[in-house]
Scaffold this motif. Structure first.
Motif, mmCIF file in Angstrom:
data_model
loop_
_atom_site.group_PDB
_atom_site.id
_atom_site.type_symbol
_atom_site.label_atom_id
_atom_site.label_comp_id
_atom_site.label_asym_id
_atom_site.label_seq_id
_atom_site.Cartn_x
_atom_site.Cartn_y
_atom_site.Cartn_z
ATOM 1 N N VAL A 158 0.839 -1.203 0.000
ATOM 2 C CA VAL A 158 0.000 0.000 0.000
ATOM 3 C C VAL A 158 0.871 1.249 0.000
ATOM 4 C CG1 VAL A 158 -1.602 1.380 1.387
ATOM 5 C CG2 VAL A 158 -2.012 -1.071 1.077
ATOM 6 N N TYR A 159 1.892 1.259 0.833
ATOM 7 C CA TYR A 159 2.785 2.417 0.908
ATOM 8 C C TYR A 159 3.587 2.596 -0.372
ATOM 9 C CZ TYR A 159 1.997 3.777 5.756
ATOM 10 O OH TYR A 159 1.440 4.268 6.916
ATOM 11 N N GLY A 163 11.548 7.468 -4.044
ATOM 12 C CA GLY A 163 12.525 6.402 -3.826
ATOM 13 C C GLY A 163 12.972 6.303 -2.382
ATOM 14 N N GLY A 164 13.171 7.445 -1.735
ATOM 15 C CA GLY A 164 13.573 7.443 -0.334
ATOM 16 C C GLY A 164 12.528 6.796 0.549
ATOM 17 N N ASN A 165 11.271 7.148 0.322
ATOM 18 C CA ASN A 165 10.189 6.561 1.116
ATOM 19 C C ASN A 165 10.003 5.068 0.827
ATOM 20 O OD1 ASN A 165 9.367 8.833 2.628
ATOM 21 N ND2 ASN A 165 8.208 9.622 0.897
ATOM 22 N N ILE A 166 10.122 4.690 -0.435
ATOM 23 C CA ILE A 166 9.955 3.286 -0.809
ATOM 24 C C ILE A 166 11.076 2.427 -0.239
ATOM 25 C CG2 ILE A 166 10.046 1.688 -2.782
ATOM 26 C CD1 ILE A 166 8.471 3.778 -4.389
ATOM 27 N N SER A 167 12.260 3.007 -0.082
ATOM 28 C CA SER A 167 13.393 2.231 0.431
ATOM 29 C C SER A 167 13.141 1.698 1.832
ATOM 30 C CB SER A 167 14.661 3.089 0.423
ATOM 31 O OG SER A 167 14.611 4.104 1.427
ATOM 32 N N ILE A 168 12.283 2.360 2.602
ATOM 33 C CA ILE A 168 12.054 1.949 3.992
ATOM 34 C C ILE A 168 11.272 0.639 4.084
ATOM 35 C CG2 ILE A 168 11.062 2.619 6.217
ATOM 36 C CD1 ILE A 168 11.650 5.544 5.418
ATOM 37 N N PRO A 169 10.084 0.521 3.467
ATOM 38 C CA PRO A 169 9.406 -0.782 3.530
ATOM 39 C C PRO A 169 10.204 -1.899 2.858
ATOM 40 C CG PRO A 169 8.266 0.707 2.017
ATOM 41 C CD PRO A 169 9.235 1.514 2.784
ATOM 42 N N LEU A 170 10.925 -1.572 1.777
ATOM 43 C CA LEU A 170 11.739 -2.585 1.133
ATOM 44 C C LEU A 170 12.849 -3.069 2.052
ATOM 45 C CD1 LEU A 170 12.092 -1.247 -2.536
ATOM 46 C CD2 LEU A 170 10.577 -3.034 -1.686
ATOM 47 N N ALA A 171 13.449 -2.133 2.799
ATOM 48 C CA ALA A 171 14.527 -2.490 3.719
ATOM 49 C C ALA A 171 14.007 -3.355 4.859
ATOM 50 C CB ALA A 171 15.189 -1.229 4.278
#
Length: 227
Positions: free
Chosen positions: A165-166, A212-220
């Motif tokens: 969702v994020y 990209g910065g925000n997406i990196s968090i759930p991916l991490a």
């Protein structure tokens, strides 16, 4: 006052309100993304940053007063942005009551054509995001903690559905920023033929950096890099 109201009745007046409120929101989402990236520095650092937000402005402002001032400004900006966007859209629809037989988007970019539905997605996401991470109302992944922001983020994004969702919302945000920043510069008179490509590049870079910065968090979190 009368002159301002008269200007707002025009299409350009509504676009100026949309651009000005969009500028405030653009600045916020960049700073919000930057703050969220402290999650990569560990639990202690992120939680200390979250605690600082509640106390910022001290001793001029007492506990959370400055934070609430920021929140009120953001609420006004969001309402102004959505309302002016709706008014501009309505004027556009009213200006051509007979629909085109075959609507073409020759000059419009994909981001421009998706600004409206992307805006709807972001509006719904903002409500969910506030109820999820800010108030904890929809936070069901683990016991919600007001002091352990790091734990809330990690436990929340361990749920693949929540992460998805994020991620989808951030893709919509990236497209919105790309077209919105470029259009804002034109509305506010900052963009011309000389610096047009510079603004296009700036909009592209900021859209990629913020989304990209925000997406990196759930991916991490899903990859157990942040845990």
């Amino acid at each position: 006052m009368v002159g301002a109201l008269t200007l707002y009745q025009t299409s350009i007046g509504k676009k100026i309100v949309m651009a000005a409120s969009g500028l405030i929101l653009f600045g916020y989402v960049f700073l919000h993304m930057y703050g969220n990236l402290h999650v990569f520095e560990g639990r202690e650092y992120l939680n200390a940053y979250a605690a600082w937000l509640r106390e910022m402005g001290y001793p001029l402002f007492s506990h959370e007063v400055a934070l609430w001032i920021v929140r009120i400004i953001l609420i006004v900006a969001v309402v102004a942005h959505i309302w002016s966007a709706w008014q501009v859209t309505k004027q556009d629809w009213d200006g051509r009551p007979i629909k085109y037989g075959a609507k073409k988007s020759i000059a419009a970019s994909y981001a421009a054509r998706t600004m409206r539905w992307g805006g709807v997605i972001l509006a719904l996401f903002i409500v969910y995001h506030l109820l999820h991470f800010t108030t904890g109302t929809l936070y069901v992944e683990a016991p919600y903690s007001r002091s352990d922001v790091y734990g809330n983020i990690v436990n929340g994004f361990k749920n693949p559905i929540v992460s998805l969702v994020y991620i989808v919302a951030m893709i919509a945000l990236g497209l919105h920023i790309y077209h919105g920043v470029w259009s804002m510069a034109q509305t506010l008179g900052w963009r011309n033929q000389v610096n047009n490509q510079l603004w296009r590049g700036f909009a592209t870079v900021m859209a990629i950096v913020i989304a990209g910065g925000n997406i990196s968090i759930p991916l991490a979190v899903l990859a157990s890099i942040v845990r």
